[in-house]
Scaffold this motif. Structure first.
Motif, mmCIF file in Angstrom:
data_model
loop_
_atom_site.group_PDB
_atom_site.id
_atom_site.type_symbol
_atom_site.label_atom_id
_atom_site.label_comp_id
_atom_site.label_asym_id
_atom_site.label_seq_id
_atom_site.Cartn_x
_atom_site.Cartn_y
_atom_site.Cartn_z
ATOM 1 N N ARG A 130 -32.850 3.084 99.418
ATOM 2 C CA ARG A 130 -32.563 3.292 97.996
ATOM 3 C C ARG A 130 -31.746 2.128 97.450
ATOM 4 O O ARG A 130 -32.000 1.652 96.339
ATOM 5 C CB ARG A 130 -31.808 4.606 97.826
ATOM 6 C CG ARG A 130 -31.595 4.990 96.388
ATOM 7 C CD ARG A 130 -30.892 6.312 96.293
ATOM 8 N NE ARG A 130 -31.785 7.394 96.703
ATOM 9 C CZ ARG A 130 -31.416 8.639 96.877
ATOM 10 N NH1 ARG A 130 -30.159 8.995 96.703
ATOM 11 N NH2 ARG A 130 -32.281 9.557 97.234
ATOM 12 N N ALA A 143 -34.045 -0.782 96.963
ATOM 13 C CA ALA A 143 -34.934 -0.592 95.815
ATOM 14 C C ALA A 143 -34.190 -0.847 94.504
ATOM 15 O O ALA A 143 -34.735 -1.491 93.594
ATOM 16 C CB ALA A 143 -35.507 0.828 95.833
ATOM 17 N N TYR A 144 -32.944 -0.364 94.394
ATOM 18 C CA TYR A 144 -32.162 -0.623 93.188
ATOM 19 C C TYR A 144 -31.880 -2.110 93.030
ATOM 20 O O TYR A 144 -31.972 -2.655 91.923
ATOM 21 C CB TYR A 144 -30.837 0.156 93.216
ATOM 22 C CG TYR A 144 -30.952 1.553 92.680
ATOM 23 C CD1 TYR A 144 -30.989 1.790 91.319
ATOM 24 C CD2 TYR A 144 -31.012 2.635 93.541
ATOM 25 C CE1 TYR A 144 -31.078 3.068 90.816
ATOM 26 C CE2 TYR A 144 -31.107 3.928 93.057
ATOM 27 C CZ TYR A 144 -31.143 4.142 91.695
ATOM 28 O OH TYR A 144 -31.240 5.421 91.214
ATOM 29 N N GLU A 164 -33.631 -4.620 94.135
ATOM 30 C CA GLU A 164 -34.885 -5.289 93.768
ATOM 31 C C GLU A 164 -35.225 -5.048 92.303
ATOM 32 O O GLU A 164 -35.668 -5.950 91.599
ATOM 33 C CB GLU A 164 -36.012 -4.796 94.674
ATOM 34 C CG GLU A 164 -37.319 -5.490 94.465
ATOM 35 C CD GLU A 164 -37.277 -6.968 94.839
ATOM 36 O OE1 GLU A 164 -37.991 -7.752 94.190
ATOM 37 O OE2 GLU A 164 -36.527 -7.336 95.753
ATOM 38 N N PHE A 165 -35.002 -3.819 91.826
ATOM 39 C CA PHE A 165 -35.306 -3.495 90.440
ATOM 40 C C PHE A 165 -34.413 -4.282 89.487
ATOM 41 O O PHE A 165 -34.888 -4.862 88.506
ATOM 42 C CB PHE A 165 -35.120 -1.992 90.197
ATOM 43 C CG PHE A 165 -35.307 -1.594 88.760
ATOM 44 C CD1 PHE A 165 -36.571 -1.474 88.212
ATOM 45 C CD2 PHE A 165 -34.207 -1.342 87.948
ATOM 46 C CE1 PHE A 165 -36.742 -1.106 86.900
ATOM 47 C CE2 PHE A 165 -34.375 -0.971 86.632
ATOM 48 C CZ PHE A 165 -35.640 -0.849 86.096
ATOM 49 N N TYR A 166 -33.113 -4.304 89.769
ATOM 50 C CA TYR A 166 -32.180 -4.962 88.856
ATOM 51 C C TYR A 166 -32.145 -6.477 89.008
ATOM 52 O O TYR A 166 -31.526 -7.155 88.200
ATOM 53 C CB TYR A 166 -30.769 -4.386 89.022
ATOM 54 C CG TYR A 166 -30.648 -3.043 88.345
ATOM 55 C CD1 TYR A 166 -30.697 -2.948 86.961
ATOM 56 C CD2 TYR A 166 -30.513 -1.886 89.087
ATOM 57 C CE1 TYR A 166 -30.605 -1.726 86.334
ATOM 58 C CE2 TYR A 166 -30.419 -0.659 88.461
ATOM 59 C CZ TYR A 166 -30.467 -0.586 87.079
ATOM 60 O OH TYR A 166 -30.385 0.634 86.462
ATOM 61 N N LYS A 167 -32.836 -7.014 89.996
ATOM 62 C CA LYS A 167 -32.892 -8.463 90.164
ATOM 63 C C LYS A 167 -33.600 -9.118 88.974
ATOM 64 O O LYS A 167 -33.193 -10.167 88.489
ATOM 65 C CB LYS A 167 -33.623 -8.811 91.464
ATOM 66 C CG LYS A 167 -33.498 -10.261 91.864
ATOM 67 C CD LYS A 167 -34.331 -10.560 93.097
ATOM 68 C CE LYS A 167 -33.820 -9.770 94.282
ATOM 69 N NZ LYS A 167 -34.571 -10.052 95.512
ATOM 70 N N ASN A 168 -34.667 -8.483 88.493
ATOM 71 C CA ASN A 168 -35.452 -9.056 87.403
ATOM 72 C C ASN A 168 -35.421 -8.189 86.146
ATOM 73 O O ASN A 168 -36.263 -8.335 85.265
ATOM 74 C CB ASN A 168 -36.908 -9.228 87.846
ATOM 75 C CG ASN A 168 -37.021 -10.147 89.029
ATOM 76 O OD1 ASN A 168 -36.337 -11.156 89.110
ATOM 77 N ND2 ASN A 168 -37.869 -9.785 89.983
ATOM 78 N N TYR A 169 -34.466 -7.276 86.055
ATOM 79 C CA TYR A 169 -34.414 -6.335 84.932
ATOM 80 C C TYR A 169 -33.762 -6.991 83.723
ATOM 81 O O TYR A 169 -32.710 -7.605 83.818
ATOM 82 C CB TYR A 169 -33.625 -5.093 85.342
ATOM 83 C CG TYR A 169 -33.506 -4.067 84.253
ATOM 84 C CD1 TYR A 169 -34.610 -3.367 83.805
ATOM 85 C CD2 TYR A 169 -32.277 -3.790 83.679
ATOM 86 C CE1 TYR A 169 -34.499 -2.410 82.812
ATOM 87 C CE2 TYR A 169 -32.153 -2.831 82.684
ATOM 88 C CZ TYR A 169 -33.269 -2.161 82.260
ATOM 89 O OH TYR A 169 -33.151 -1.223 81.275
ATOM 90 N N THR A 171 -36.305 -4.291 77.506
ATOM 91 C CA THR A 171 -36.612 -2.861 77.561
ATOM 92 C C THR A 171 -36.208 -2.177 76.258
ATOM 93 O O THR A 171 -36.946 -1.330 75.739
ATOM 94 C CB THR A 171 -35.879 -2.207 78.748
ATOM 95 O OG1 THR A 171 -36.219 -2.904 79.937
ATOM 96 C CG2 THR A 171 -36.268 -0.755 78.904
#
Length: 79
Positions: free
Chosen positions: A45, A48-49, A51-56, A61
């Protein structure tokens, strides 16, 4: 004759002798469950977080939601 064949039951210290064994077993079981949760749930988890916030991009959005008309207080551009 039959009474000589049976072993005498342990009358004193039975709880203490059983607790020693069962406390060790309970500790190992709980430690195992905690390790399984950490490496099976928490670490994936976290990855995954990260990785998500690396390019967020939160502004991108926000603009997408704004254009979709989700917000009442922020009308779409051009309105």
């Amino acid at each position: 004759m039959s009474s000589a064949l049976l072993a005498k039951p342990q009358m004193r210290g039975l709880l203490a002798s059983r607790l020693k064994k069962h406390i060790v077993i309970a500790f190992m079981f709980s430690f195992g469950c905690a390790a399984l949760y950490k490496f099976g749930v928490a670490e994936p988890r976290k990855r995954a977080y990260a990785e998500f916030y690396k390019n967020y991009d939160p502004m991108k959005t926000f603009e997408a939601m704004r254009e979709a008309g989700i917000f009442q207080s922020a009308p779409p551009k051009g309105s």
